[in-house]
Design a protein around this motif. Structure first.
Motif, mmCIF file in Angstrom:
data_model
loop_
_atom_site.group_PDB
_atom_site.id
_atom_site.type_symbol
_atom_site.label_atom_id
_atom_site.label_comp_id
_atom_site.label_asym_id
_atom_site.label_seq_id
_atom_site.Cartn_x
_atom_site.Cartn_y
_atom_site.Cartn_z
ATOM 1 N N GLU A 564 58.219 107.468 87.415
ATOM 2 C CA GLU A 564 58.994 108.258 87.842
ATOM 3 C C GLU A 564 60.132 109.098 87.132
ATOM 4 N N LYS A 565 59.828 108.515 85.614
ATOM 5 C CA LYS A 565 60.767 109.076 84.844
ATOM 6 C C LYS A 565 60.633 110.687 84.839
ATOM 7 N N ASN A 566 62.037 111.225 84.843
ATOM 8 C CA ASN A 566 61.938 112.879 84.711
ATOM 9 C C ASN A 566 61.535 113.240 86.150
ATOM 10 N N GLN A 567 61.459 112.584 87.164
ATOM 11 C CA GLN A 567 60.883 112.948 88.393
ATOM 12 C C GLN A 567 62.107 112.812 89.276
ATOM 13 N N PRO A 568 62.344 113.599 90.324
ATOM 14 C CA PRO A 568 63.487 113.165 91.276
ATOM 15 C C PRO A 568 63.073 112.186 92.041
ATOM 16 N N VAL A 569 63.959 111.016 91.991
ATOM 17 C CA VAL A 569 63.771 109.816 92.793
ATOM 18 C C VAL A 569 64.896 109.745 94.008
ATOM 19 N N THR A 570 64.379 108.926 94.810
ATOM 20 C CA THR A 570 65.285 108.744 96.097
ATOM 21 C C THR A 570 65.837 107.419 96.080
ATOM 22 N N PHE A 571 67.150 107.299 96.141
ATOM 23 C CA PHE A 571 67.627 105.747 95.937
ATOM 24 C C PHE A 571 68.590 105.770 97.326
ATOM 25 N N ASN A 572 68.866 104.565 97.594
ATOM 26 C CA ASN A 572 69.920 104.186 98.550
ATOM 27 C C ASN A 572 71.001 103.502 97.838
ATOM 28 N N ILE A 573 72.244 104.163 98.045
ATOM 29 C CA ILE A 573 73.271 103.686 97.277
ATOM 30 C C ILE A 573 74.376 103.328 98.234
ATOM 31 N N GLY A 574 74.908 102.109 98.044
ATOM 32 C CA GLY A 574 75.931 101.468 99.060
ATOM 33 C C GLY A 574 77.311 101.511 98.377
ATOM 34 N N VAL A 575 78.493 101.758 99.085
ATOM 35 C CA VAL A 575 79.583 101.873 98.451
ATOM 36 C C VAL A 575 80.666 101.236 99.129
ATOM 37 N N ILE A 576 81.364 100.503 98.854
ATOM 38 C CA ILE A 576 82.457 99.821 99.680
ATOM 39 C C ILE A 576 83.726 100.560 98.706
#
Lengths: 608, 481
Positions: A564-576
């Protein structure tokens, strides 16, 4: 009385345990034996994410070509004043909010203010002897060049400068600047138009004495940044003590010669005024020769704790009790001393999850003949000394470390280490060949799945140069995905060590904006969640290292060899968030800026 | 056949024998060059000492002893790189002697040169397999390099020749600790303690192990012991290195050695070293201040006063000088002057824990209890496990009617056993009684009495016995219908 004489005598004998120059001088190591070439050693197949390094240099100094010409002045007159060898610091922050990191460098003056610069035994740098603000022209010019804006920004402060702390103290969206000095400290509020106002008197945070490092964080979770400032020793130029090397040569004194000072915690009252709450919260009278400070949640209770690195004395871990009190847990947590109960000369300190187990670990730099020390957290603020296990023991014995930070130099998701070295005692081997014989090479370590490999030998000639390095600030100055290092040298030039690590992994930067929490979200914990991979925890901070302030964007290295390098990637990001709210953001990383901006309140409710 | 060998054969054998005796001894041209040694601005006596050694090397460059001797001096003055070269020269000249590669290995280890140090130490081991410190140093080297199994093997080798070598058992404790084997760590530490007595690192490691086992109380006891012994280092028997370190005539070294002698009860030898330190460097404040302590503890107050005068001339505003004066005047029972000296010391270094405790005790003697309390509190803010401060503060609070405040301090120090413990337990028992926790008071007194008997403390034994009687009577009265 006779019976107690023995005890009294032992007490009397104890008084000079460390009072004279008992610290050790020695020669520079032979680099080929102290270091490892990792072109083969780094190729560890145990983790698919780990990247190997080739034989190419990893960093290059571009300060000159980027027009960043700063020479530090120590103002020495041959009296071996302790202040001369300690400075100075640097701050990396986007002062004009244009999307690139600017550079603020701290200058000193004559160490003895009664003497004139003509009496300096070292050449006086050209230009004004004041701190310098350099604006990064990357945006919009596209190239890494700097313009000196010290005077027009109002930041050309003069004094015997030490360090800097950065934070958005008034929650107005721009970064404010606190300067520590040997002498009164100074606080500048960012006006948002490229200029700053000196609000020291009104803010109430001008501490006299000798402050070294300082750091902002919202310890009471009221939505604004408070300030912890670390003080060193009660040194007085007029009462300079004479110290000597083992052979009896005149040398610089260690901190044991002078009484230690008390650190200070200032609570931001929200109206631009700070109150000194040190006693109220229990930090009170606890003195120590402090040099480094970091805020982090060490015990996972969502309250920010603070750790102070003391030079030759017990370190202090202040655990935050619901924003009301701080309990000193250095001794019981195992961070006051090394594994053998030795108080080491802690200079720089950095905090980060080097082993990717979800909690924050501590690394401290120390004096020659002491190792630098890695304290590994079990998640409950109980630490063990993991220095040797992590490969950081023997290689640090020949050096005196100062600035240091966990940072991911190759974006493989593992935090690497850089250590800025420079002695504080005369290097015996350098005495005959140098007029400032404190020089030592710096060190760079690659983290291979939680074990560090010394890659200094191939790090680049500036990292191996013999200089008296002190602060190191970390950030991506050219926004190319490589974390760069702004290195200061005591009595020498600042270096901009541009990251040229080949085949770096992909990355994403996270910028947080607090709404209930402090605007710049200092102290927030951020976790990157990817299917099939272990969570990666980082936190928002600009503190740590030594006398420095850093890029506070949270950088996640994603590893190399990804389809996926240089491709849009979907992430889950948790924030405290600093005020305790937990949110989950599902985001797609754009492939151009690689930067995600997350605003408090705009995510989904989340429980870990 | 003649019993006499032909003359030519005898001559040949003589030369062969001579060559065999030399082994693979290097020629001068094969030796690494003597390093440049810079002793400019060294203390005069040290400069002379090194210059003499250099002169000997120039005169006898092919003699192992002269090269090795210069190496030893350079080592002891921390010029490790040059020292290792001189030891390597000596080792090439004397190929059967183990000391040179051993010392070279030590110097290289100081420089963090693990591989080179290992090679030298292994060479030393080949030459002298039964010299325990070689294996101990190898083990330390392997530990630093995280080569645990090799460390263990080296220790085991050391224990073959000397099963009672405490350093070797201590390394086993360290190995167990880093593997998270707390119980095993404690076992090894107990052996070390048996062989070597108390020293700081021992108790620190104990405390870490007990904390890992969840026994926080025992962990805290060892932390308190750590505070008490943290300046005491393990007693290491290494004659080769001992000889090297004794060559160091710097003031710091002489003072350090003198302090060790005082702790070992050899005041006369300590005074000799300290007077030598003052002779080497008359401006050494550390030497004068230490002499003040030793002379006054020996009731030789006139000599102590001479050094007070000398130290005052060097730096009249040094906190440690005034602390030493305070201790000297205390011993002389000149309480007002002692108080003044400690106050002066605190005016320079207000948070020093030892000075606050000393002044606190003097203030107590003068019935200035409120001030004494604040001194003890200040001491505890700097040294949270300072036993004396906890004890005195606990006792003062008890005397002022604050039994629960007192308990907090006294309970925190009850576990550590030493000659002071019976007295501490007496106070603790009084505090329990004041809180009407009479059962606990009696149990504590029984423990106090037992320890007092063990330490031959007759007054404490009698006091505990008397209080037990009193409290039992109280108990009986209150239980009476």
């Amino acid at each position: 009385m006779k019976k107690s004489s023995y005890g009294l005598m032992v007490l009397a004998l104890g008084v000079f345990a460390c009072s004279e120059n008992t610290e050790k001088d020695q020669s520079v190591p032979t680099p080929e034996t102290a270091r490892v070439d990792v072109s083969s050693a780094a190729a560890d197949p145990s983790n698919g994410d780990s990247l190997s390094l080739g034989p190419e240099a990893l960093f290059e100094d571009v300060a000159g070509s980027a027009n960043l010409n700063f020479e530090h002045f120590v103002g020495a007159t041959g009296e071996y004043l302790m202040t001369e060898i300690m400075g100075s610091g640097v701050a990396l922050f986007d002062y004009d909010n244009d999307g690139d990191l600017d550079v603020y460098l701290i200058q000193a003056a004559m160490a003895d203010s009664a003497r004139s610069v003509q009496e300096s035994i070292f050449p006086v740098p050209e230009g004004p002897l004041t701190n310098r603000m350099y604006r990064n022209e990357l945006i919009p010019q596209g190239s890494l060049t700097f313009t000196d804006v010290s005077e027009i920004s109002g930041l050309a402060h003069s004094g015997y400068g030490m360090g800097a702390a950065v934070g958005d103290v008034d929650n107005d969206g721009d970064s404010d600047l606190y300067l520590t000095n040997f002498g009164p400290n100074v606080f500048y509020l960012n006006n948002g138009d490229g200029t700053f106002s000196d609000v020291t008197q009104a803010s109430g945070i001008s501490a006299p004495g000798w402050t070294t490092s300082a750091a902002f964080a919202d310890y009471d979770r009221d939505g604004d940044l408070d300030l912890f400032s670390v003080d060193y020793v009660e040194f007085d130029v007029v009462r300079n003590t004479q110290c000597f090397s083992t052979g009896g040569r005149r040398d610089y004194c260690g901190p044991q010669v002078y009484p230690p000072m008390v650190d200070q915690l200032y609570r931001n009252d929200g109206s631009g005024v700070f109150s000194n709450v040190s006693r109220e919260v229990g930090i009170g009278d606890s003195a120590g020769p402090g040099l480094g400070v970091v805020w982090a949640d060490f015990n996972g209770d969502d309250w920010l704790d603070v750790f102070v690195a003391n030079d030759g004395a017990a370190n202090r871990l202040w655990l935050n009790d619901n924003g009301q009190r701080f309990e000193e847990a250095g001794l019981r947590s195992g961070t006051a001393y090394n594994a053998m109960g030795g108080a080491e000369a802690s200079m720089g300190v950095t905090v980060g999850d080097y082993d990717n187990d979800g909690d924050v670990d501590l690394f401290m730099t120390h004096l020659i003949k002491e190792t630098n020390t890695l304290y590994v957290n079990n998640g409950k603020a109980q630490f063990f000394d993991g220095t040797d296990r992590a490969g950081l023991g023997a290689s640090s014995l020949p050096s005196t470390g100062f600035g240091s930070r966990f940072f991911d130099m190759n974006n493989d998701g593992w935090l690497d280490l850089f250590v800025a070295n420079g002695n504080v005692k005369l290097e015996e081997k350098r005495v005959a060949v140098s007029d400032y014989p404190l020089e030592q090479p710096n060190q760079l370590y690659l983290n291979k799945d939680g074990r560090f490999v010394d890659v200094s030998a191939q790090a680049g000639k500036e990292i191996n140069a013999l200089e008296v390095s002190r602060s190191a600030a970390f950030g991506d100055l050219d926004n190319d995905g490589g974390m760069d290092i702004l290195l200061t040298n005591n009595n020498g030039p600042a270096r901009l060590l541009r990251n040229i690590v080949p085949d770096r992994g992909d990355w994403v930067d996270v910028v947080l904006q607090g709404t209930e929490s402090s605007r710049d979200a200092t102290g927030a914990r951020v976790v990157l969640l990817r299917s099939g991979k272990a969570p990666t925890w980082r936190h928002v901070s600009s503190d740590g290292s030594y006398l420095s302030a850093h890029d506070k964007r949270v950088r996640f290295g994603l590893g190399g060899n990804h389809s996926e390098k240089n491709q849009p990637v979907t992430f889950n990001i948790g924030v405290i968030w600093p005020r305790g709210m937990r949110e989950l953001f599902t985001v797609t990383a754009p492939d151009d800026s690689k930067q995600l901006k997350l605003v408090e309140g705009q995510g989904q409710e989340w429980s870990e | 056949m003649s019993l006499f060998l032909p003359r030519y054969l005898l001559i040949t054998l003589f030369f062969l024998g001579a060559l065999a005796g030399c082994g693979d001894r290097a020629t001068l041209s094969e030796l690494p060059p003597v390093p440049q040694v810079d002793t400019q601005r060294y203390l005069r006596v040290i400069q002379e000492q090194i210059d003499v050694a250099i002169g000997q090397v120039e005169k006898f460059p092919g003699k192992a002893a002269t090269n090795g001797n210069l190496g030893k001096l350079l080592y002891t003055y921390e010029q490790y790189e040059s020292a290792s070269i001189m030891f390597d020269r000596a080792g090439l000249l004397e190929t059967k002697e183990f000391r040179w590669p051993y010392l070279s290995g030590r110097a290289k280890a100081e420089l963090g040169q693990t591989d080179a140090a290992e090679q030298s130490l292994l060479r030393a081991l080949e030459r002298r397999p039964d010299y325990g410190p070689i294996n101990v140093q190898l083990a330390e080297l392997y530990l630093k390099a995280s080569r645990d199994e090799e460390a263990r093997t080296a220790v085991e080798r050391a224990l073959i020749s000397d099963p009672d070598r405490p350093e070797a058992h201590f390394i086993l404790a360290k190995l167990a600790a880093r593997n998270g084997e707390a119980e095993q760590t404690i076992k090894h530490l107990e052996r070390v303690e048996q062989l070597s007595g108390n020293f700081g690192a021992l108790h620190y490691l104990y405390s870490q192990a007990y904390r890992q086992l969840g026994d926080h109380e025992e962990a805290d006891v060892h932390l308190a012991s750590y505070e008490q012994f943290k300046d005491v280092t393990a007693n290491v028997v290494d004659l080769v290195m001992g000889n090297v370190l004794e060559m160091n005539i710097s003031v710091n070294q002489l003072v350090t050695r003198a302090k060790r002698l005082v702790v070992g009860g050899n005041n006369a030898a300590a005074l000799k070293l300290l007077e030598q330190a003052v002779e080497n460097d008359p401006d050494s404040l550390a030497a004068h201040v230490t002499l003040i302590g030793v002379y006054s503890s020996n009731q030789r107050f006139a000599e102590a006063d001479q050094h007070i005068a000398a130290a005052t001339a060097i730096d009249p505003d040094h906190s440690k000088l005034h602390y030493a004066i305070g201790v000297a005047r205390m011993i002389e029972q000149r309480i007002t002057e002692a108080t003044r000296a400690f106050e002066r010391s605190l005016s320079i270094d207000p948070r020093n824990a030892d000075t606050n405790v000393q002044l606190g005790m003097l203030l107590e003697q003068q019935q200035r209890e409120g001030e004494a309390i604040s001194k003890y509190e200040m001491a505890l803010s700097q040294a949270p496990v300072n036993r004396v401060a906890h004890w005195r503060l606990g006792r003062l609070l008890l005397n002022r009617g604050d039994a629960s405040g007192s308990l907090k301090h006294l309970e925190s120090i009850r576990e550590q056993v030493d000659p002071a413990t019976p007295e501490i337990l007496l106070d603790l028992a009084r505090a329990y009684a004041a809180e009407t926790r009479v059962d606990e008071a009696i149990a504590t007194l029984e423990q106090s009495m037992e320890l007092a008997q063990r330490f031959d403390n007759v007054p404490a034994t009698n006091k505990a016995r008397g209080l037990i009687k009193t409290y039992r009577q109280q108990q009986e009265r209150s239980n009476a219908p």
